[in-house]
Design a protein around this motif. Structure first.
Motif, PDB file in Angstrom:
ATOM      1  N   GLN A 121      37.717  21.379  80.074  1.00 23.04           N
ATOM      2  CA  GLN A 121      36.999  20.712  81.158  1.00 23.04           C
ATOM      3  C   GLN A 121      35.906  21.611  81.722  1.00 23.04           C
ATOM      4  OE1 GLN A 121      39.414  19.747  84.533  1.00 23.04           O
ATOM      5  NE2 GLN A 121      37.942  18.317  85.379  1.00 23.04           N
ATOM      6  N   ARG A 146      34.414  24.025  80.151  1.00 23.46           N
ATOM      7  CA  ARG A 146      33.382  24.129  79.113  1.00 23.46           C
ATOM      8  C   ARG A 146      32.515  22.878  79.081  1.00 23.46           C
ATOM      9  NH1 ARG A 146      36.597  24.726  75.275  1.00 23.46           N
ATOM     10  NH2 ARG A 146      36.865  26.963  75.517  1.00 23.46           N
ATOM     11  N   LEU A 147      33.154  21.711  79.254  1.00 27.76           N
ATOM     12  CA  LEU A 147      32.401  20.458  79.260  1.00 27.76           C
ATOM     13  C   LEU A 147      31.445  20.400  80.445  1.00 27.76           C
ATOM     14  CD1 LEU A 147      31.925  17.644  78.077  1.00 27.76           C
ATOM     15  CD2 LEU A 147      33.827  16.808  79.457  1.00 27.76           C
ATOM     16  N   LEU A 148      31.922  20.828  81.611  1.00 24.68           N
ATOM     17  CA  LEU A 148      31.041  20.839  82.782  1.00 24.68           C
ATOM     18  C   LEU A 148      29.870  21.799  82.585  1.00 24.68           C
ATOM     19  CD1 LEU A 148      33.704  20.798  85.660  1.00 24.68           C
ATOM     20  CD2 LEU A 148      32.248  18.915  84.907  1.00 24.68           C
ATOM     21  N   ARG A 149      30.157  22.973  81.971  1.00 27.20           N
ATOM     22  CA  ARG A 149      29.078  23.921  81.726  1.00 27.20           C
ATOM     23  C   ARG A 149      28.062  23.353  80.742  1.00 27.20           C
ATOM     24  NH1 ARG A 149      31.926  27.797  80.160  1.00 27.20           N
ATOM     25  NH2 ARG A 149      31.586  27.700  77.913  1.00 27.20           N
ATOM     26  N   TYR A 150      28.563  22.702  79.684  1.00 28.68           N
ATOM     27  CA  TYR A 150      27.658  22.086  78.719  1.00 28.68           C
ATOM     28  C   TYR A 150      26.839  20.978  79.373  1.00 28.68           C
ATOM     29  CZ  TYR A 150      30.073  24.519  74.925  1.00 28.68           C
ATOM     30  OH  TYR A 150      30.597  25.476  74.086  1.00 28.68           O
ATOM     31  N   SER A 151      27.481  20.222  80.283  1.00 30.25           N
ATOM     32  CA  SER A 151      26.751  19.144  80.957  1.00 30.25           C
ATOM     33  C   SER A 151      25.617  19.703  81.809  1.00 30.25           C
ATOM     34  CB  SER A 151      27.711  18.329  81.823  1.00 30.25           C
ATOM     35  OG  SER A 151      28.720  17.742  81.034  1.00 30.25           O
ATOM     36  N   ARG A 152      25.934  20.799  82.538  1.00 27.57           N
ATOM     37  CA  ARG A 152      24.873  21.415  83.346  1.00 27.57           C
ATOM     38  C   ARG A 152      23.757  21.968  82.464  1.00 27.57           C
ATOM     39  NH1 ARG A 152      29.426  23.173  86.526  1.00 27.57           N
ATOM     40  NH2 ARG A 152      29.505  25.123  85.335  1.00 27.57           N
ATOM     41  N   GLU A 153      24.129  22.619  81.374  1.00 32.75           N
ATOM     42  CA  GLU A 153      23.114  23.161  80.474  1.00 32.75           C
ATOM     43  C   GLU A 153      22.283  22.046  79.857  1.00 32.75           C
ATOM     44  OE1 GLU A 153      25.231  25.509  77.679  1.00 32.75           O
ATOM     45  OE2 GLU A 153      25.627  27.164  79.071  1.00 32.75           O
ATOM     46  N   LEU A 154      22.946  20.922  79.528  1.00 39.42           N
ATOM     47  CA  LEU A 154      22.214  19.805  78.937  1.00 39.42           C
ATOM     48  C   LEU A 154      21.239  19.211  79.952  1.00 39.42           C
ATOM     49  CD1 LEU A 154      22.004  18.066  76.373  1.00 39.42           C
ATOM     50  CD2 LEU A 154      23.721  16.543  77.366  1.00 39.42           C
ATOM     51  N   LYS A 155      21.670  19.126  81.212  1.00 43.10           N
ATOM     52  CA  LYS A 155      20.776  18.611  82.245  1.00 43.10           C
ATOM     53  C   LYS A 155      19.562  19.522  82.412  1.00 43.10           C
ATOM     54  CE  LYS A 155      20.715  17.172  87.101  1.00 43.10           C
ATOM     55  NZ  LYS A 155      19.505  17.931  87.404  1.00 43.10           N
TER      56      LYS A 155
END
Length: 637
Positions: free
Chosen positions: A392, A394-403
């Motif tokens: 979770q 890691r997913l939040l970090r990836y989401s922020r990086e994707l944004k």
């Protein structure tokens, strides 16, 4: 680690309470017989229907000093037990006879010469727990039990208990209720884990499914090792024995698969090799179990050797290997390994307690291991829970990086469009402006009126300002550094400060520079100056009374870091977030191009720029540029 150990101790003590409370309740409501008589039977075929003679010399007494051995002597396959039930114990109420442990496959109970109870088993489970209502008529008070078995155990290790049947029934149910609840809880958790596994990502699917098998197998083992299950559903005893064996065969490989999925194959791939060996061995045991069923149990001794002797040794080897691997990883700082080590430790302590009890009292009523499985199962669930939490995060970090990536992509597209538009407009507008300025300059020379000259000079100043804006547009659109060379940062910053000190003094401020001489970057001198002049001018314009601008620099690994800090009015977070956007400016006549040009020049020099500001506390600009060795060093052979 201390916290985990404390929780483990509390868990063991808490789960032991049901057993201690039960023993206390029994002692208050029931009376244990002080002794009984027993007789070994060696020829079953000859006296199967013969009732024993109470005056025969073969009877032996069992009491507190000489308990009945439940390992039958050589040649014996049956036994008679004679119990003397006192009339006072059952007067005016239904008498109950409770036997906590009785080892036999076939049991027959006789009261006053008539059979009151009978159970027969054609499988190798010989543990019985019995509570019987007795109908004592006349003066009869003797109860006879006939026990038969094909296993090695036969007899009653504990003294039977006599008392009120209704009260004993409550204790009888409570005694094994904890095991039933615990086993059912494992089955429920296993089903929950199964549904979670259906939605787990592929890399963790094997771990979730192995945990499902571990929980289901443990629940089945606990339930099928509970004697009351065979007393209630004695017609399904054969199936419960089969399920117990299959659960044991699945449990051990599932534990290895789970550990391998979390920690890998281990040193020398020992965990992977153990998994392969276990799967082959368990398949061999399953085939032997099936063969024994098809041949009417001709290979029972062979199956017993495989499932008890060899499997017990393999279990010890397995847990020793897993514990060694887990401890080794724990020493390297793996939290999952620490949790697994704690779970294995709880299970090991529980098994050790059972072994000590068995060695000290020859008491094979082993139940602490069931409690130990709870600690071990919780540790496995905790490990997968940590994995979910890490996924979770890691997913939040990836989401922020994707944004951030998409924001940068949109900004880049916007900049590209504006750059092309700015370049085309600047080229088209600059030439007419230069022609217009030239004619205005000619007119100013020919004009004799001072008022006309002042108007013409004002018009030329405005044209010069427009030309500067166009130059900024071109720099923004094409910030390439035409002539690149190695720049000494201290010299460049000193020149920049020298140009802007008069302007700062006019606004009541000062500029201080603290840059060492050994810092070098690669870039175009004029572009470098243009970038930092724009920053300094913004700082000077932000002065509110007495102002101060500090410039300092240092080298951080492979970067030169330049700081510019002022004590001006500062900006709030919303304004800082918009810095660098086209046409954004918090000044009345600002176009926002100056700071945008600075950003593009820094990016062209492969650097980064960062803004920090608080309303009322000033602003700090941090520029990071790739460090370069001095030009002399580059030229040296």
């Amino acid at each position: 680690m201390k916290a985990v150990s404390g929780i483990a101790v509390l868990l063991l003590l808490g789960l032991l309470l049901p057993y201690s409370g039960l023993a206390k309740a029994e002692s208050q409501n029931e009376r244990s017989l002080r002794g009984f008589r027993y007789m070994w039977v060696y020829d079953v075929s000859g006296n199967a229907g013969t009732f024993p003679d109470s005056a025969a010399a073969d009877w032996k007494n069992a009491d507190a000093g000489r308990p009945m051995p439940f390992s039958k002597p050589a040649g014996a396959s049956a036994a008679w037990i004679e119990l003397d039930i006192g009339r006072n114990d059952c007067s005016g109420r239904t008498c109950g006879l409770y036997i906590s442990r009785l080892y036999a496959q076939n049991v027959s109970v006789y009261v006053d010469g008539r059979m009151e109870y009978e159970t027969r088993r054609n499988y190798r489970y010989d543990v019985n727990e019995m509570l019987l209502p007795l109908r004592l008529e006349g003066e009869g008070r003797l109860v006879y039990l006939r026990l038969e078995t094909a296993t090695g155990k036969l007899g009653i290790p504990d003294f039977p208990v006599v008392g009120d049947y209704q009260r004993m029934l409550v204790s009888y149910v409570k005694r094994d209720l904890f095991d039933i609840v615990l086993g059912g809880a494992y089955l429920f958790m296993g089903l929950a884990v199964f549904f979670v596994a259906l939605f787990a990502r592929r890399s963790r699917f094997a771990s979730w499914m192995s945990l499902f098998v571990i929980l289901i197998s443990t629940g089945i083992l606990i339930l099928t090792c509970t004697p009351i299950m065979y007393a209630i559903w004695h017609d399904y005893g054969q199936w419960m024995v089969r399920m117990s064996n299959l659960a044991l065969y699945m449990l051990l490989p599932a534990i290895t698969i789970f550990v391998e999925g979390i920690f890998g194959k281990g040193t020398f791939r020992i965990v992977g090799k153990l998994r392969v060996f276990q799967i082959i061995f368990m398949a061999f045991c399953t085939a032997g179990l099936l063969l024994n069923e098809l041949t009417s149990y001709r290979f029972s001794d062979y199956c017993f050797f495989l499932s008890d002797i060899m499997l017990g040794g393999l279990t010890i080897v397995q847990f020793a290997i897993l514990a060694a691997c887990s401890i080794a990883r724990s020493r390297r700082g793996s939290r999952d390994s620490v949790i697994l080590t704690a779970g294995l430790g709880i299970l090991a302590v529980a098994v050790a307690i059972d072994l000590v009890r068995y060695a000290a009292n020859f008491d094979d009523e082993l139940y602490v291991w069931k409690i130990g499985t709870a600690g071990f199962a919780f540790s496995l669930i905790a490990i997968l829970g940590r994995g979910i939490r890490e996924d979770q995060i890691r997913l939040l970090r990836y989401s922020r990086e994707l944004k951030v990536y998409f924001d940068q992509l949109q900004q880049s597209d916007k900049m590209e469009i504006i750059s092309q538009l700015a370049a085309s407009i600047a080229h088209e507008v600059r030439n007419p402006l230069q022609v217009t300025r030239g004619f205005l300059q000619l007119l100013s020379k020919k004009s004799e009126k001072e008022q006309d000259k002042s108007y013409l000079l004002l018009a030329m100043d405005e044209l010069d300002r427009a030309s500067k804006i166009i130059t900024d547009y071109l720099t923004f659109a094409k910030p390439q550094l035409e002539s690149v060379q190695t720049l000494r940062v201290s010299e460049e910053m000193a020149q920049i400060a020298g140009m802007l000190v008069p302007l700062a003094n006019m606004r009541g401020g000062e500029i201080t520079v603290d840059v060492p001489d050994h810092l070098y970057v690669k870039g175009n001198p004029s572009k470098f100056k243009q970038a930092f002049v724009n920053v300094l001018k913004n700082s000077i314009e932000a002065f509110d009374g007495q102002g101060e601008i500090r410039m300092w620099a240092y080298q951080d690994r492979q970067e030169v870091v330049i700081h510019i800090r002022d004590n001006g009015e500062g900006m709030d977070e919303e304004v800082v977030a918009k810095l660098g956007e086209p046409y954004f400016s918090n000044k009345a006549k600002g176009t926002g191009l100056g700071l945008l040009v600075t950003i593009r020049i820094v990016e062209a020099m492969k650097g980064k720029i960062e803004f920090r500001s608080r309303k009322g506390h000033g602003t700090e600009v941090i520029v990071r540029l790739p460090a370069e060795p001095p030009a002399a060093e580059l030229a040296a052979p």
